[in-house]
Write a protein that holds these residues in place. Structure first.
Motif, PDB file in Angstrom:
ATOM      1  N   HIS A   1      97.439  90.367  43.940  1.00 19.68           N
ATOM      2  CA  HIS A   1      98.256  89.947  42.803  1.00 19.68           C
ATOM      3  C   HIS A   1      99.053  88.720  43.235  1.00 19.68           C
ATOM      4  O   HIS A   1     100.014  88.829  43.996  1.00 19.68           O
ATOM      5  CB  HIS A   1      99.203  91.070  42.385  1.00 19.68           C
ATOM      6  CG  HIS A   1      98.493  92.341  42.017  1.00 19.68           C
ATOM      7  ND1 HIS A   1      98.117  92.649  40.730  1.00 19.68           N
ATOM      8  CD2 HIS A   1      98.081  93.391  42.792  1.00 19.68           C
ATOM      9  CE1 HIS A   1      97.511  93.834  40.714  1.00 19.68           C
ATOM     10  NE2 HIS A   1      97.485  94.295  41.955  1.00 19.68           N
TER      11      HIS A   1
ATOM     12  N   ASP B   1      97.790  95.500  46.516  1.00 22.66           N
ATOM     13  CA  ASP B   1      98.046  96.934  46.341  1.00 22.66           C
ATOM     14  C   ASP B   1      96.725  97.702  46.269  1.00 22.66           C
ATOM     15  O   ASP B   1      95.671  97.139  45.990  1.00 22.66           O
ATOM     16  CB  ASP B   1      98.904  97.207  45.100  1.00 22.66           C
ATOM     17  CG  ASP B   1      98.147  97.009  43.795  1.00 22.66           C
ATOM     18  OD1 ASP B   1      97.052  96.402  43.822  1.00 22.66           O
ATOM     19  OD2 ASP B   1      98.639  97.448  42.740  1.00 22.66           O
TER      20      ASP B   1
ATOM     21  N   LYS C   1     106.205  88.150  42.338  1.00 22.35           N
ATOM     22  CA  LYS C   1     105.934  88.814  43.604  1.00 22.35           C
ATOM     23  C   LYS C   1     104.451  88.670  43.952  1.00 22.35           C
ATOM     24  O   LYS C   1     103.590  88.847  43.090  1.00 22.35           O
ATOM     25  CB  LYS C   1     106.299  90.303  43.526  1.00 22.35           C
ATOM     26  CG  LYS C   1     107.788  90.571  43.256  1.00 22.35           C
ATOM     27  CD  LYS C   1     108.634  90.222  44.468  1.00 22.35           C
ATOM     28  CE  LYS C   1     110.087  90.585  44.235  1.00 22.35           C
ATOM     29  NZ  LYS C   1     110.925  90.260  45.425  1.00 22.35           N
TER      30      LYS C   1
ATOM     31  N   GLN D   1      98.791  82.578  51.720  1.00 19.97           N
ATOM     32  CA  GLN D   1      98.883  83.915  51.122  1.00 19.97           C
ATOM     33  C   GLN D   1      97.507  84.424  50.709  1.00 19.97           C
ATOM     34  O   GLN D   1      97.159  85.573  50.977  1.00 19.97           O
ATOM     35  CB  GLN D   1      99.815  83.878  49.911  1.00 19.97           C
ATOM     36  CG  GLN D   1     101.288  83.744  50.258  1.00 19.97           C
ATOM     37  CD  GLN D   1     102.156  83.556  49.021  1.00 19.97           C
ATOM     38  OE1 GLN D   1     101.656  83.277  47.936  1.00 19.97           O
ATOM     39  NE2 GLN D   1     103.470  83.676  49.206  1.00 19.97           N
TER      40      GLN D   1
ATOM     41  N   TYR E   1     101.473  90.143  46.303  1.00 16.56           N
ATOM     42  CA  TYR E   1     101.194  91.339  47.105  1.00 16.56           C
ATOM     43  C   TYR E   1      99.749  91.799  46.904  1.00 16.56           C
ATOM     44  O   TYR E   1      99.054  91.365  45.990  1.00 16.56           O
ATOM     45  CB  TYR E   1     102.144  92.478  46.725  1.00 16.56           C
ATOM     46  CG  TYR E   1     102.053  92.911  45.280  1.00 16.56           C
ATOM     47  CD1 TYR E   1     101.192  93.942  44.892  1.00 16.56           C
ATOM     48  CD2 TYR E   1     102.828  92.286  44.285  1.00 16.56           C
ATOM     49  CE1 TYR E   1     101.106  94.341  43.569  1.00 16.56           C
ATOM     50  CE2 TYR E   1     102.737  92.680  42.960  1.00 16.56           C
ATOM     51  CZ  TYR E   1     101.873  93.704  42.606  1.00 16.56           C
ATOM     52  OH  TYR E   1     101.776  94.088  41.285  1.00 16.56           O
TER      53      TYR E   1
ATOM     54  N   HIS F   1     103.519  93.497  50.570  1.00 20.14           N
ATOM     55  CA  HIS F   1     104.051  92.228  50.075  1.00 20.14           C
ATOM     56  C   HIS F   1     103.690  91.068  51.001  1.00 20.14           C
ATOM     57  O   HIS F   1     103.663  91.209  52.223  1.00 20.14           O
ATOM     58  CB  HIS F   1     105.570  92.312  49.928  1.00 20.14           C
ATOM     59  CG  HIS F   1     106.005  93.251  48.827  1.00 20.14           C
ATOM     60  ND1 HIS F   1     106.079  92.850  47.514  1.00 20.14           N
ATOM     61  CD2 HIS F   1     106.364  94.565  48.863  1.00 20.14           C
ATOM     62  CE1 HIS F   1     106.473  93.885  46.770  1.00 20.14           C
ATOM     63  NE2 HIS F   1     106.654  94.932  47.572  1.00 20.14           N
ATOM     64  N   LEU F   2     103.435  89.914  50.362  1.00 18.43           N
ATOM     65  CA  LEU F   2     103.051  88.709  51.103  1.00 18.43           C
ATOM     66  C   LEU F   2     104.020  87.564  50.855  1.00 18.43           C
ATOM     67  O   LEU F   2     103.711  86.399  51.163  1.00 18.43           O
ATOM     68  CB  LEU F   2     101.620  88.284  50.704  1.00 18.43           C
ATOM     69  CG  LEU F   2     100.521  89.344  50.875  1.00 18.43           C
ATOM     70  CD1 LEU F   2      99.194  88.828  50.362  1.00 18.43           C
ATOM     71  CD2 LEU F   2     100.403  89.763  52.332  1.00 18.43           C
ATOM     72  N   ASP F   3     105.198  87.863  50.307  1.00 15.43           N
ATOM     73  CA  ASP F   3     106.160  86.799  49.979  1.00 15.43           C
ATOM     74  C   ASP F   3     106.663  86.074  51.221  1.00 15.43           C
ATOM     75  O   ASP F   3     107.125  84.923  51.123  1.00 15.43           O
ATOM     76  CB  ASP F   3     107.356  87.403  49.226  1.00 15.43           C
ATOM     77  CG  ASP F   3     106.942  88.006  47.889  1.00 15.43           C
ATOM     78  OD1 ASP F   3     106.211  87.330  47.149  1.00 15.43           O
ATOM     79  OD2 ASP F   3     107.319  89.151  47.610  1.00 15.43           O
ATOM     80  N   HIS F   4     106.595  86.720  52.360  1.00 16.93           N
ATOM     81  CA  HIS F   4     107.112  86.093  53.577  1.00 16.93           C
ATOM     82  C   HIS F   4     106.201  84.981  54.088  1.00 16.93           C
ATOM     83  O   HIS F   4     106.579  84.200  54.961  1.00 16.93           O
ATOM     84  CB  HIS F   4     107.263  87.143  54.677  1.00 16.93           C
ATOM     85  CG  HIS F   4     105.973  87.810  55.055  1.00 16.93           C
ATOM     86  ND1 HIS F   4     105.367  88.747  54.279  1.00 16.93           N
ATOM     87  CD2 HIS F   4     105.159  87.621  56.138  1.00 16.93           C
ATOM     88  CE1 HIS F   4     104.243  89.168  54.854  1.00 16.93           C
ATOM     89  NE2 HIS F   4     104.099  88.482  55.991  1.00 16.93           N
TER      90      HIS F   4
ATOM     91  N   LYS G   1     101.820  99.224  48.213  1.00 17.72           N
ATOM     92  CA  LYS G   1     101.900  97.765  48.066  1.00 17.72           C
ATOM     93  C   LYS G   1     102.207  97.125  49.411  1.00 17.72           C
ATOM     94  O   LYS G   1     103.031  97.628  50.175  1.00 17.72           O
ATOM     95  CB  LYS G   1     102.986  97.383  47.054  1.00 17.72           C
ATOM     96  CG  LYS G   1     102.688  97.853  45.632  1.00 17.72           C
ATOM     97  CD  LYS G   1     103.879  97.660  44.705  1.00 17.72           C
ATOM     98  CE  LYS G   1     104.221  96.200  44.515  1.00 17.72           C
ATOM     99  NZ  LYS G   1     105.291  96.012  43.504  1.00 17.72           N
TER     100      LYS G   1
END
Length: 392
Positions: free
Chosen positions: A26, A35, A31, A62, A33, A52-55, A50
């Protein structure tokens, strides 16, 4: 219809059968991520996870990371990995069907042909019993002492087996349990500590005439619906598993008979048994026939219900009544069948009792009557072809 356009309920159902839903990236919302869903055995449903890949700073990085992550997670899910089970407990959630298949394969490679046939048969009987339960076990950890005891009771009572057969199954349950322990599916063997039944004589005993009268007075006042179940067992000899599957449409009032479908009968054949007029009067008094024909005759609480109740409710209710009446453990719910066969044979003859019990041979009926093995006096002196001084 494409899988993408399937209704959500249908897609969820398919996923629950598989045990997971593959990971999805997604990356268009606020956001970013990946999942996926995996079956959580503690919750009894698919549970979302989930990552997360925001970092990760750039969109390109990403997507690259998500591609690797999806590939890795997919491979792990396909191999049986479950994020909700740690390494120490995950084997306890191995499907029981998988373990039975592995056990059959193991026996096929290590046992003699006769042993293979015997143990495969017992595996099939275990699976048959599990299918009759209101809530069948699904995982290894559910193969516990309570399950084994219930299974052995079913073999003894519902399958109308003797103490020796029940004890043989107890030994097999122990062997199957040891197989599971050695492979870390369970921590201890649930069959250990379960006593054998005495084999020198029949443990279960029929009820006396005085006991039957006492039972009738007690249940007529305390629990008339269970009294109907008791009457059905006494007059029709229908096994508890079969009783739990009977629907009102199986009761044929005009012909005074009960239809027992091959779908749940022990001998896997359709059959009829006679319906005593005492049962019919009791059903009328209880307004039994006011319910729809497709309802189960003995739902929860022994009243008609659209939902099926487990066959164990007969024995559980009997045990409570037995304690209240001060009777010993040798008097069981299935003792009603012993008593009914005895009384019908004494009144109308053993052939009629045999047919009502759906026995293929009178010798089976004789086991219920406690007939001792003896010889006929006539065989000791009849005039045969080898009589001395006979003119040949």
């Amino acid at each position: 219809m494409s899988k993408k356009n399937l209704p959500l309920r249908r897609r969820n159902s398919d996923s629950e059968i598989i045990g997971y839903r593959l990971p999805v990236f997604h990356g268009t919302g606020k956001k970013v991520y990946v999942d996926f869903y995996a079956y959580d055995p503690m919750r009894g449903e698919l549970r979302r996870k989930k990552i997360h890949l925001d970092h990760i700073s750039t969109k390109v990085a990403q997507r690259r990371h998500a591609h690797v992550l999806i590939s890795t997670l997919t491979e792990k899910l396909l191999s049986g990995w479950n994020p909700w089970c740690d390494a120490a407990t995950s084997r306890g959630f191995t499907p029981i069907e998988t373990i039975i298949e592995k056990y059959k394969e193991y026996i096929g490679r290590t046992g003699r042909k006769k042993t293979q046939q015997c143990y495969n048969s017992r595996c099939n009987i275990l699976e048959e019993y599990n299918s009759t339960r209101l809530q069948p076990i699904r995982y290894a950890y559910q193969y516990d002492k309570a399950f084994v005891i219930d299974f052995l009771d079913w073999v003894l009572l519902d399958r109308d087996s003797g103490a020796r057969t029940r004890n043989n199954y107890k030994g097999w349950c122990s062997a199957f349990g040891e197989f599971m322990v050695q492979r870390k599916y369970i921590d201890s063997n649930p069959a250990e500590g379960i006593p054998k039944l005495p084999e020198d004589s029949k443990f279960r005993q029929p009820l006396t005439e005085q006991m039957m009268r006492k039972l009738h007075r007690h249940l007529k006042q305390e629990d008339p619906h269970f009294l109907l179940a008791v009457m059905m067992e006494y007059f029709t000899f229908i096994r508890p598993t079969e009783l739990s599957n009977l629907r009102l449409r199986d009761i044929e009032i005009k012909e005074q008979r009960v239809f027992i479908s091959k779908e749940f009968s022990k001998n896997k054949r359709d059959g009829y048994v006679g319906l005593n007029e005492t049962i019919i009067r009791t059903m009328i008094d209880l307004d039994t026939f006011r319910s729809p024909g497709d309802w189960y005759l003995f739902g929860k609480g022994f009243v008609p219900n659209p939902e099926k109740a487990g066959p164990d409710q007969f024995n559980k209710r009997w045990v409570r009544m037995r304690k209240k009446l001060g009777w010993g453990k040798e008097y069981q719910f299935y003792s009603l069948k012993d008593t009914g066969i005895r009384d019908l044979a004494n009144s109308e003859g053993i052939v009629i009792a045999r047919d009502q019990a759906r026995h293929t041979d009178v010798s089976t009926t004789n086991r219920y009557l406690g007939v001792e093995k003896s010889v006929h006096a006539e065989t000791k002196s009849f005039k045969g072809a080898f009589e001395e001084n006979q003119n040949l």
